[in-house]
Design a protein around this motif. Structure first.
Motif, mmCIF file in Angstrom:
data_model
loop_
_atom_site.group_PDB
_atom_site.id
_atom_site.type_symbol
_atom_site.label_atom_id
_atom_site.label_comp_id
_atom_site.label_asym_id
_atom_site.label_seq_id
_atom_site.Cartn_x
_atom_site.Cartn_y
_atom_site.Cartn_z
ATOM 1 N N GLY A 242 -4.658 43.497 -33.331
ATOM 2 C CA GLY A 242 -5.536 42.643 -32.958
ATOM 3 C C GLY A 242 -6.679 42.691 -33.552
ATOM 4 O O GLY A 242 -7.421 41.658 -33.973
ATOM 5 N N GLN A 243 -7.395 44.047 -33.613
ATOM 6 C CA GLN A 243 -8.748 44.110 -34.184
ATOM 7 C C GLN A 243 -8.583 44.157 -35.680
ATOM 8 O O GLN A 243 -9.659 43.341 -36.174
ATOM 9 N N VAL A 244 -7.734 44.378 -36.335
ATOM 10 C CA VAL A 244 -7.513 44.009 -37.717
ATOM 11 C C VAL A 244 -7.462 42.540 -38.340
ATOM 12 O O VAL A 244 -8.061 42.310 -39.167
ATOM 13 N N LEU A 245 -6.818 41.923 -37.341
ATOM 14 C CA LEU A 245 -6.684 40.527 -37.452
ATOM 15 C C LEU A 245 -8.140 39.854 -37.258
ATOM 16 O O LEU A 245 -8.494 39.115 -38.321
ATOM 17 N N ASP A 246 -8.742 40.235 -36.401
ATOM 18 C CA ASP A 246 -10.162 39.572 -36.210
ATOM 19 C C ASP A 246 -11.262 39.944 -37.451
ATOM 20 O O ASP A 246 -11.760 39.241 -37.945
ATOM 21 N N HIS A 322 -1.320 49.222 -48.171
ATOM 22 C CA HIS A 322 -2.523 49.023 -47.288
ATOM 23 C C HIS A 322 -3.197 50.454 -46.895
ATOM 24 O O HIS A 322 -4.425 50.624 -46.860
ATOM 25 N N GLY A 323 -2.516 51.329 -47.058
ATOM 26 C CA GLY A 323 -2.990 52.984 -46.705
ATOM 27 C C GLY A 323 -3.400 53.565 -47.863
ATOM 28 O O GLY A 323 -4.043 54.545 -47.825
ATOM 29 N N LEU A 353 -10.160 43.983 -49.091
ATOM 30 C CA LEU A 353 -10.295 43.540 -47.812
ATOM 31 C C LEU A 353 -9.309 43.799 -46.767
ATOM 32 O O LEU A 353 -9.813 44.189 -45.608
ATOM 33 N N LEU A 354 -8.137 44.038 -46.973
ATOM 34 C CA LEU A 354 -6.924 44.464 -46.071
ATOM 35 C C LEU A 354 -7.413 45.691 -45.648
ATOM 36 O O LEU A 354 -7.252 46.345 -44.537
ATOM 37 N N ALA A 355 -7.632 46.666 -46.693
ATOM 38 C CA ALA A 355 -7.934 48.050 -46.431
ATOM 39 C C ALA A 355 -9.316 48.398 -45.538
ATOM 40 O O ALA A 355 -9.361 49.205 -44.666
ATOM 41 N N GLN A 356 -10.171 47.388 -45.849
ATOM 42 C CA GLN A 356 -11.518 47.406 -45.027
ATOM 43 C C GLN A 356 -11.156 46.919 -43.523
ATOM 44 O O GLN A 356 -11.728 47.501 -42.620
ATOM 45 N N ALA A 357 -10.317 45.885 -43.380
ATOM 46 C CA ALA A 357 -9.995 45.480 -42.018
ATOM 47 C C ALA A 357 -9.312 46.538 -41.132
ATOM 48 O O ALA A 357 -9.605 46.761 -40.168
#
Length: 448
Positions: A242-246, A322-323, A353-357
């Motif tokens: 949920g936090q990654v989505l936001d 992503h990792g 952007l995904l890695a940052q999220a």
């Protein structure tokens, strides 16, 4: 797209040449969004007519086409308009016909009407009151049963509008299996939720509470999956997702629609493999190999949603990788390591952007709005992306002119030169022959 442009709507009404007993209305999202002060993306409409079959020719001339399998063949679409053709009995009052049509719709806030091009609202089911109260309420007990995808739409609308769900509607939703809906329609609803909500992660619990998350069992399985507290102070994988989505929604502002969809889908699915791989080992929770499992689960689900090869391919690649940026930064990787990540990658900026999220979706519960954690891989990853963007544009013609024979050697030579430029071993304008000869790609005297 027509949108809500008054002149375009008038032209459409003129083209269909309304007959005796017919009436044309706006309905649904276009009326709802106007009342909420939003700009509708398109126009939903209803044509009341005593002759539904006979209206088809005029709708075709106006640029609409029938939508196969929807509303019993009464749905038409085109030029930014979604139109339902609804039968009106001879002499039947307009209000009565609209009420019958409204009861076939999903929610009261989507059963608001206004005559075509006129702002006055006709509200047969109390949708305006629900809008003012911030409530999503079904039009009746059978509304969700008739179409299981409406359970997903319930969660999408409530989370996107930050509304509450009417208790009776919530109970009806829980009794319906959204997995019975066609995969393509599920995919469209999920994408709409992810890309149209400012904070989709905050709506994740609503997706669970309403039962909508059952349409995405890989994500539903993340509830309660434990993680290392030193890496994930926020809690389990569900909370982290949920936090990654936001955070991804914040970082993705300004992306074009397709790229945003890929970013948000990868944020939703990036850790689904942890539900299978998480084990308690040596005094801590571990999820060895979860990236590969997440990749395979994501590919299977997205293909079932019929989202298209590029969306599926890019999302799967992001989930698989992503990792890697965090691992490269943690290990102090050389430029060669970053090259291996970027070489041939279809969407490296989205991976950033995904890695940052993912890195910043780890905020422990507490008072206020704490700042997201530092993206420790940000500086080395951005530096690598900058170097990547500065690689000279090369073509096979450069290598052919230098004496490389046509065929696979040209591709190998291009990769060799791009890698050398990334690593700082070759600059634009310098001779390419020495590098090509050293790699065995050039025989005899070089031309450049």
């Amino acid at each position: 797209m027509i949108g809500v442009d008054g002149q375009a709507m008038n032209r459409f009404q003129q083209k269909i040449e309304l007959r005796d007993g017919e009436a044309l209305f706006q309905v649904g999202g276009s009326v709802r969004d106007r009342l909420l002060g939003r700009t509708p993306a398109d126009v939903d409409g209803v044509l009341l007519t005593p002759d539904p079959e006979g209206a088809g020719g005029r709708l075709t001339q106006a640029g609409l086409a029938p939508v196969v399998g929807r509303n019993g063949g009464r749905a038409w679409r085109g030029r930014g308009i979604d139109l339902t053709v609804w039968p009106r009995e001879p002499g039947q009052p307009v209000e009565e016909a609209l009420r019958h049509e409204a009861l076939q719709r999903d929610f009261t806030l989507n059963a608001l009407y206004s005559r075509w091009g006129i702002e006055e609202v006709i509200d047969p089911l109390g949708g305006q009151a629900d809008l003012r109260r911030g409530i999503v309420r079904a039009t009746g007990a059978g509304a969700l049963v008739r179409d299981p995808v409406r359970v997903l739409r319930l969660a999408r609308l409530a989370s996107g509008l930050d509304f509450q769900v009417d208790p009776a509607t919530l109970a009806w939703a829980r009794a319906v299996d959204p997995g019975l809906a066609a995969g393509e329609r599920v995919g469209r609803e999920v994408l709409a939720w992810l890309t149209q909500s400012a904070a989709p992660g905050k709506g994740l619990d609503l997706w669970a509470d309403s039962g909508a998350i059952r349409a995405i069992p890989e994500v539903a399985a993340l509830q309660g999956v434990a993680q290392r507290a030193d890496y994930h102070p926020e809690g389990d994988v569900w909370i982290h997702t949920g936090q990654v989505l936001d955070r991804a929604a914040q970082l993705g502002q300004g992306l074009e629609r397709g790229a945003l969809g890929v970013l948000m889908l990868s944020a939703l699915f990036h850790d689904v493999g942890k539900a299978i791989t998480t084990r308690w080992e040596l005094g801590r929770w571990r999820a060895h190999g979860h990236e590969a499992v997440s990749r395979d689960l994501t590919q299977s689900r997205l293909k079932g949603w019929g989202l298209g090869n590029r969306v599926v391919g890019w999302t799967v690649r992001l989930v698989a990788d992503h990792g890697r940026p965090m691992a490269l930064a943690r290990d102090g990787a050389s430029l060669t390591g970053w090259w291996r990540l970027l070489d041939g990658h279809p969407c490296p900026e989205l991976l950033f952007l995904l890695a940052q999220a993912d890195s910043q979706g780890r905020v422990a519960a507490g008072e206020g709005e704490p700042s997201p954690p530092l993206f420790t891989a940000g500086m080395p990853f951005r530096a690598a992306l900058d170097r990547w963007g500065q690689i000279p544009m090369l073509s096979g013609g450069h290598l052919l002119a230098a004496g490389v024979r046509p065929g696979p050697a040209v591709g190998r030579g291009l990769t060799l030169l791009r890698r050398a430029a990334f690593l700082g071993r070759w600059r634009e304008g310098e001779p390419i022959a020495p590098l090509l000869r050293q790699a065995g790609l050039l025989a005899g005297r070089a031309k450049g």
